[in-house]
Design a protein around this motif. Sequence first.
Motif, short mmCIF file in Angstrom:
data_model
loop_
_atom_site.label_atom_id
_atom_site.label_comp_id
_atom_site.label_asym_id
_atom_site.label_seq_id
_atom_site.Cartn_x
_atom_site.Cartn_y
_atom_site.Cartn_z
N ALA A 261 44.78 38.71 37.70
CA ALA A 261 45.47 39.98 37.46
C ALA A 261 46.71 40.13 38.32
O ALA A 261 47.61 40.91 37.99
CB ALA A 261 44.51 41.14 37.70
N ALA A 262 46.77 39.40 39.44
CA ALA A 262 47.91 39.48 40.36
C ALA A 262 48.01 38.17 41.12
O ALA A 262 47.05 37.39 41.19
CB ALA A 262 47.75 40.65 41.31
N THR A 298 58.76 35.71 38.25
CA THR A 298 57.66 35.29 37.36
C THR A 298 57.41 33.79 37.49
O THR A 298 56.77 33.19 36.62
CB THR A 298 57.99 35.64 35.90
OG1 THR A 298 59.26 35.07 35.54
CG2 THR A 298 58.02 37.14 35.71
N GLN A 347 54.16 32.28 35.80
CA GLN A 347 52.99 33.11 36.11
C GLN A 347 52.35 33.67 34.84
O GLN A 347 53.05 34.06 33.89
CB GLN A 347 53.39 34.27 37.03
CG GLN A 347 53.88 33.84 38.40
CD GLN A 347 54.27 35.02 39.28
OE1 GLN A 347 53.88 36.16 39.01
NE2 GLN A 347 55.05 34.76 40.33
N THR A 349 51.04 36.44 34.58
CA THR A 349 51.34 37.87 34.52
C THR A 349 52.69 38.16 33.85
O THR A 349 53.08 39.32 33.76
CB THR A 349 51.34 38.47 35.93
OG1 THR A 349 52.24 37.72 36.76
CG2 THR A 349 49.94 38.41 36.55
#
Length: 519
Positions: A261-262, A298, A347, A349
């Motif tokens: 999530a991170a 990112t 990433q 995310t």
Amino acid sequence: MKYSPTACLLALISLCSLCTAQTAPTTHADLPYPHDTGKVENDGKRDDVISSFTVSVPGCKWLRLFFSDVDLPAGTELRVTSWKDGQVQTLDALTAAQWHNSTCYLNGDRVQVDLYAQVGAAPARLVLSEVDAGLAAPSFSICGPTDDRVISTDARVARLLPVGCTGFLIDDCSGCMLTAGHCTDSDLPLNVAQFNVPPSNADGSLNHPPPQDQYTVDDLSVQSSGLAPAGEDWAVFGCFSNTVTGLRPIRAQGAGFTLAAAMPPLEAVRVTGFGTDLGNLNQVQQTDWGHLADISGTSLGYRVDTQGGNSGSPVAHEWPKGSPLDLLGIHTDGGCTPTVGLNWGTQVTHPALQNALGNPLGVCALNWNCGGVPIIPFCSPAYVNSTGAPVFLSGSLTSGSLHMDASGGPSGEFGYFLVSASHFTGAPVSDGLLCLGTPIGRYNANAGTNMNSVGQFGSGGIFQNLAGTSTSGSGFDVPSNLPTPPGGTITTGSSWHFQLWYRDGAGISNFSDGLEVQF
């Protein structure tokens, strides 16, 4: 047609040098190989082979066949067998279309092609046009004084061919896959995912897993950045069910990566993929672990060994070494030297990647494994209907209550859901494939008010409920009581199997694929 024993040697000499990106396309020659069976049929008294021929390219390491025409009416199938290891791929009209009128990769320099037909089946025809013949891998230089990659066996990670990349399963609702965007933006296509890959030959030429470990990519499922810089480079895609086992990759391999999530602190990561190497290690699964050095924007930067072919590899957080892996990113670019520099990835995310995952396409839109409660497709995809596409079922379980939807149907046609305690590989009925075991329950008007699922496909191909038994207006809210047969009720711990029956023109019917639901 036969090629001379020097065919592969001459092809290797003339082959242009491979690109230096982190892809590693298959080393092969495209050879014309015309063979037309003509229209053939079974006029005997038993099911039998009606045409058989050998494809031979002496000295080559593997073969893949490409057909310009495949005409396989109901009751006929194509069987391709490797002379080297006896592995067989079987294709019917639907699966041949999914494989783009080609076969999987088969080891050795000879394969047998058999056209099989049941008694009374309509005439069939195969027109072979070309073969890809595998060659020994060319030599290359390894970046850095040592290569710290070691052999690994992560069941979630696949080799992607013929583009020469890596892909991996994720634990989204449909068990789809991620890779680098530039792996979908190549002159060579992304169309085969291979799991459980064996060692290569001593000269570096590839060996291939059996057909039950090879899957064809659903083109409609692909969402991609295309060719993009590090930190912006990503793709998501899904595969059709296997032609041997009927399973999708996530079901056969057992698990996917869990997306972080991170981003974590700058600790350590593991990169696992199918990079180039020498001899038996060339483009087989290897892994390395090292320092995570950059998480700006990112992008991900890390000091972990990779080579061409590692594009699309999972970059997983692993700290301390040997701890459970959360997926941080997709490896896309090389950039390290023996003393400075980093390798790079994107990433997970990344907003555009997250948007694609939240709005899946093709087989990735089949939400069958959400919420930790198994809803597992079978007989998928179904036979196509008059729209040229099959009907797909999707399902969701909330507090033990099942809701099902159907999409891809012919506008204006009626249907209803079926239920059984079991399923099997299927039997043709009218224009469809019925895969439910007996006895079969029918959720129609005769079943009772809350068990009536009768509906009609709308202009967008979505099945609209006409019986008032869907809170959403589409599909069907499955009650706990079962129609008779089989009778009784759905209980906790039980498994039930569902298909949709529907009309497709006057006197013609068809079926959706199926869902196995474990309550």
